[in-house]
Design an enzyme around this catalytic site. Structure first.
Site, PDB file in Angstrom:
ATOM      1  N   GLY A  20       0.794  -1.221   0.000  1.00  0.00           N
ATOM      2  CA  GLY A  20       0.000   0.000   0.000  1.00  0.00           C
ATOM      3  C   GLY A  20       0.824   1.267   0.000  1.00  0.00           C
ATOM      4  N   HIS A  21       2.134   1.130   0.185  1.00  0.00           N
ATOM      5  CA  HIS A  21       2.988   2.308   0.345  1.00  0.00           C
ATOM      6  C   HIS A  21       4.226   2.167  -0.518  1.00  0.00           C
ATOM      7  CE1 HIS A  21       5.305   5.478   2.455  1.00  0.00           C
ATOM      8  NE2 HIS A  21       4.126   5.903   2.843  1.00  0.00           N
ATOM      9  N   PHE A  22       4.247   2.254  -1.769  1.00  0.00           N
ATOM     10  CA  PHE A  22       3.138   2.494  -2.659  1.00  0.00           C
ATOM     11  C   PHE A  22       3.176   1.436  -3.756  1.00  0.00           C
ATOM     12  CE2 PHE A  22       4.328   6.642  -0.907  1.00  0.00           C
ATOM     13  CZ  PHE A  22       3.108   7.108  -0.435  1.00  0.00           C
ATOM     14  N   LEU A  47       8.114   2.454  -0.858  1.00  0.00           N
ATOM     15  CA  LEU A  47       8.921   3.356  -0.027  1.00  0.00           C
ATOM     16  C   LEU A  47       8.681   3.031   1.439  1.00  0.00           C
ATOM     17  CD1 LEU A  47       8.194   6.792  -1.743  1.00  0.00           C
ATOM     18  CD2 LEU A  47      10.249   5.380  -1.982  1.00  0.00           C
TER      19      LEU A  47
END
Length: 157
Positions: free
Chosen positions: A37-39, A44
């Site tokens: 989810g990041h990203f 990251l």
């Protein structure tokens, strides 16, 4: 580094009680659900986890300074600066220096570097309390062994 377990340090490299400093290392895992989810497509390390990595380095310094009689709980962050992105596989060096210890609070200045270049820095405040339970202290001692906490510092002055 095990993100899902909030174990963000791989090992303590150096702990100097007389200098009130600690140096640690951690390698960002190449895969983690965090990066889904990041990203997506551009993984990251979240800035909040970089702050937590500095917290953990500072926390182990404070545990050592208080010889496993006090547990530091994160209370505040001041002057946090995130200077660059951290990606999976990068090796991080987190360090901290105690700048205040008194009245049940401690303050450290901490930073993370990657290949010698600054990644982030902050001033961190902790509330120092007795370990909430013997079993919690035992679990922290087990984590200490995982990250090469130098238990011999507990027997010195």
């Amino acid at each position: 580094m095990r993100l899902e377990y909030f174990l963000l340090l791989d090992r303590i490299v150096e702990l100097k009680l007389d200098d009130h400093t600690i140096r640690t290392e951690a390698t960002v895992p190449t895969s983690s659900t965090i990066f889904e989810g990041h990203f997506p497509g551009h993984p990251l390390m979240p800035g909040v986890l970089l702050i937590e990595t500095m917290n953990q380095a500072s926390g182990w310094l404070l545990i050592a300074m208080h010889k496993f009689t006090r547990m530091p709980f994160f209370a505040a962050v001041k002057d946090a600066k995130l200077r660059t992105f951290v990606t999976p596989g990068q090796k991080l060096a987190a360090s901290a220096k105690l700048v205040h210890d008194g009245s049940g609070y401690a303050i450290t200045k901490a930073e993370i570097r990657c290949e010698g270049k600054p990644v982030c820095s902050a001033e961190l405040t902790f509330r120092l309390v007795e370990f909430p339970s013997p079993s919690f202290r035992t679990s922290m001692e087990a984590v200490a062994k995982q990250i090469a906490f130098p238990m011999e510092v507990l027997s010195h002055g």
